[in-house]
Design an enzyme around this catalytic site. Sequence first.
Site, PDB file in Angstrom:
ATOM      1  N   LYS A  65       8.762   4.704   5.718  1.00  0.00           N
ATOM      2  CA  LYS A  65       9.878   4.589   5.119  1.00  0.00           C
ATOM      3  C   LYS A  65      11.052   4.168   5.903  1.00  0.00           C
ATOM      4  O   LYS A  65      11.405   5.102   6.709  1.00  0.00           O
ATOM      5  CB  LYS A  65      10.398   5.799   4.182  1.00  0.00           C
ATOM      6  CG  LYS A  65      11.323   5.575   3.218  1.00  0.00           C
ATOM      7  CD  LYS A  65      11.504   6.671   2.218  1.00  0.00           C
ATOM      8  CE  LYS A  65      12.732   6.437   1.428  1.00  0.00           C
ATOM      9  NZ  LYS A  65      12.518   7.408   0.298  1.00  0.00           N
TER      10      LYS A  65
ATOM     11  N   ARG B 159      19.636   4.163  -5.961  1.00  0.00           N
ATOM     12  CA  ARG B 159      20.606   5.263  -5.842  1.00  0.00           C
ATOM     13  C   ARG B 159      21.499   5.305  -6.984  1.00  0.00           C
ATOM     14  O   ARG B 159      22.152   6.154  -7.701  1.00  0.00           O
ATOM     15  CB  ARG B 159      21.245   5.235  -4.594  1.00  0.00           C
ATOM     16  CG  ARG B 159      20.318   5.580  -3.479  1.00  0.00           C
ATOM     17  CD  ARG B 159      20.780   5.570  -1.991  1.00  0.00           C
ATOM     18  NE  ARG B 159      19.846   5.734  -0.899  1.00  0.00           N
ATOM     19  CZ  ARG B 159      20.047   5.301   0.416  1.00  0.00           C
ATOM     20  NH1 ARG B 159      21.199   4.895   0.797  1.00  0.00           N
ATOM     21  NH2 ARG B 159      19.038   5.500   1.287  1.00  0.00           N
TER      22      ARG B 159
ATOM     23  N   GLU C 246       3.360   7.316  12.499  1.00  0.00           N
ATOM     24  CA  GLU C 246       3.728   7.949  11.224  1.00  0.00           C
ATOM     25  C   GLU C 246       2.699   8.194  10.363  1.00  0.00           C
ATOM     26  O   GLU C 246       2.276   9.166   9.834  1.00  0.00           O
ATOM     27  CB  GLU C 246       5.007   7.410  10.605  1.00  0.00           C
ATOM     28  CG  GLU C 246       6.357   7.834  11.251  1.00  0.00           C
ATOM     29  CD  GLU C 246       6.837   9.127  10.722  1.00  0.00           C
ATOM     30  OE1 GLU C 246       6.001   9.845  10.101  1.00  0.00           O
ATOM     31  OE2 GLU C 246       8.149   9.580  11.193  1.00  0.00           O
TER      32      GLU C 246
ATOM     33  N   LYS D  28       7.623   0.948   2.912  1.00  0.00           N
ATOM     34  CA  LYS D  28       8.882   0.744   2.278  1.00  0.00           C
ATOM     35  C   LYS D  28      10.045   0.726   2.818  1.00  0.00           C
ATOM     36  O   LYS D  28      10.452   1.074   3.647  1.00  0.00           O
ATOM     37  CB  LYS D  28       9.143   2.055   1.291  1.00  0.00           C
ATOM     38  CG  LYS D  28      10.147   2.039   0.399  1.00  0.00           C
ATOM     39  CD  LYS D  28      10.209   3.178  -0.518  1.00  0.00           C
ATOM     40  CE  LYS D  28      11.404   3.268  -1.105  1.00  0.00           C
ATOM     41  NZ  LYS D  28      11.972   4.637  -1.278  1.00  0.00           N
TER      42      LYS D  28
ATOM     43  N   SER E  61      14.197  -1.499  -5.003  1.00  0.00           N
ATOM     44  CA  SER E  61      15.251  -1.816  -6.067  1.00  0.00           C
ATOM     45  C   SER E  61      16.078  -3.154  -5.611  1.00  0.00           C
ATOM     46  O   SER E  61      16.233  -4.035  -6.292  1.00  0.00           O
ATOM     47  CB  SER E  61      16.114  -0.808  -6.160  1.00  0.00           C
ATOM     48  OG  SER E  61      16.664  -0.130  -5.386  1.00  0.00           O
TER      49      SER E  61
ATOM     50  N   TYR F 136       9.367  -2.820 -10.197  1.00  0.00           N
ATOM     51  CA  TYR F 136      10.068  -2.730 -11.432  1.00  0.00           C
ATOM     52  C   TYR F 136       9.583  -4.053 -12.565  1.00  0.00           C
ATOM     53  O   TYR F 136       9.544  -3.809 -13.623  1.00  0.00           O
ATOM     54  CB  TYR F 136      11.377  -2.834 -11.196  1.00  0.00           C
ATOM     55  CG  TYR F 136      12.093  -1.450 -10.394  1.00  0.00           C
ATOM     56  CD1 TYR F 136      11.992  -0.244 -10.890  1.00  0.00           C
ATOM     57  CD2 TYR F 136      12.029  -1.703  -9.039  1.00  0.00           C
ATOM     58  CE1 TYR F 136      12.432   0.743  -9.971  1.00  0.00           C
ATOM     59  CE2 TYR F 136      12.478  -0.820  -8.211  1.00  0.00           C
ATOM     60  CZ  TYR F 136      12.609   0.561  -8.739  1.00  0.00           C
ATOM     61  OH  TYR F 136      12.967   1.817  -7.981  1.00  0.00           O
TER      62      TYR F 136
HETATM   63  C1  PBG Z   1      14.353   8.887  -2.487  1.00  0.00           C
HETATM   64  C2  PBG Z   1      13.784   7.473  -2.752  1.00  0.00           C
HETATM   65  C3  PBG Z   1      14.565   6.363  -2.722  1.00  0.00           C
HETATM   66  C4  PBG Z   1      13.589   5.355  -3.085  1.00  0.00           C
HETATM   67  C5  PBG Z   1      12.514   5.901  -3.624  1.00  0.00           C
HETATM   68  N1  PBG Z   1      12.481   7.286  -3.303  1.00  0.00           N
HETATM   69  C6  PBG Z   1      16.033   6.196  -2.231  1.00  0.00           C
HETATM   70  C7  PBG Z   1      16.166   6.666  -0.877  1.00  0.00           C
HETATM   71  O1  PBG Z   1      15.303   7.098  -0.121  1.00  0.00           O
HETATM   72  O2  PBG Z   1      17.472   6.882  -0.636  1.00  0.00           O
HETATM   73  C8  PBG Z   1      14.112   3.927  -3.194  1.00  0.00           C
HETATM   74  C9  PBG Z   1      13.128   3.156  -4.361  1.00  0.00           C
HETATM   75  C10 PBG Z   1      13.859   1.860  -4.397  1.00  0.00           C
HETATM   76  O3  PBG Z   1      14.856   1.221  -3.928  1.00  0.00           O
HETATM   77  O4  PBG Z   1      13.661   0.911  -5.650  1.00  0.00           O
HETATM   78  N2  PBG Z   1      13.873   9.558  -1.560  1.00  0.00           N
END
Ligand code: PBG
Length: 342
Positions: A210, A220, A249, A264, A290, A329
């Site tokens: 991530k 967010r 990782e 991600k 997102s 989504y």
């Molecule tokens: C929280 C989390 C995030 C996302 C999924 N779980 C945001 C972040 O780490 O700040 C992002 C998902 C998306 O952008 O669609 N840990």
Amino acid sequence: MTRSPTAITERIDAATGGLRMRRLRQSDWSRRLVRETALGVNDLIWPIFVREGGGEPQPVASMPDVFRFSVEDCVEAAKRARDLGIPVIALFPYTDPDKRDEGGSEALNEDNLVCRATRAIKDAVPEVGILCDVALDPYTSHGHDGIMEGDRILNDESIAVLCQQAVVQAKAGCDILGPSDMMDGRVACIRAALDQADCRDAMIMAYSAKYASAFYGPFRDAVGSGGMLKGDKRTYQMDYGNTDEALREAAQDLAEGADMIMVKPGLPYLDVLTRLARELGVPTFAYQTSGEYSMIMAAVQNGWLERDKAIVETLSAYKRAGAAGILSYFSPHVAQMLKDGR
Ligand code: PBG
């Protein structure tokens, strides 16, 4: 009418030995016949935002056509997922600001929003899998995924809380726990905590690679943690310059007991996805974040991209790169398209 070969044709035949790559592309049936990867409904995970109270779904300003649902509407969404054949939904809570604190204590409330939604869905639609994040950002007043001291995010102290959060969510009926916090050693600790709490069947899909990314902005906004975030997440989320590190990782998360891994964001990190999927040979998922969603939708709304084509092409890219499945989504829309044979 057959034409006699021109000099160009003769040169091509000499160079290619008669192989014409366009031969297989000439009709729909032959293109379908030789397609190497195809997107199917079983590849889809649908992330859903849940909020307190009843009434109409609330639009998320930065994510056109995405809404925050009441618990009741989450149950309806789960029914829709079931009817379309989507295997899993992922629940993300919008926590009211007055329930957020420094330590993210609401995460441990077994009657919190995500637990209530999970129970309601499992009650009504047990056939659909439920994935929940393990991270504190929906619950902390500073928007970080862990416990803060000064401007540091504490690793081991955060994990102590994350383990409890995982157990609370598993007890509520969550099938897959998705540690998205990026603390070191969290998978081992969460696995042990789940086992000790008699939740041996609860699966772990580790957000292994991530990255600290600009593509989480609209999310967010959707969960209400954006405006609260102090600083950034670069001391725990990965640096986007690295891929060897992603492999380490992921290997580490697997050694600690992860059942599945995730990369991600998705599209900007397809190289990482391919490398992990091919080298580790375990179910590897991608999150079409997102930001990726909103980028496509913004272009669609401007008339610059054809929505359905852009969606299927990008989701197919994840499959081609080696994804076992995709959090998107667009999932219900794509599932409907697939069902209609579009
Ligand atoms: C929280 C989390 C995030 C996302 C999924 N779980 C945001 C972040 O780490 O700040 C992002 C998902 C998306 O952008 O669609 N840990």
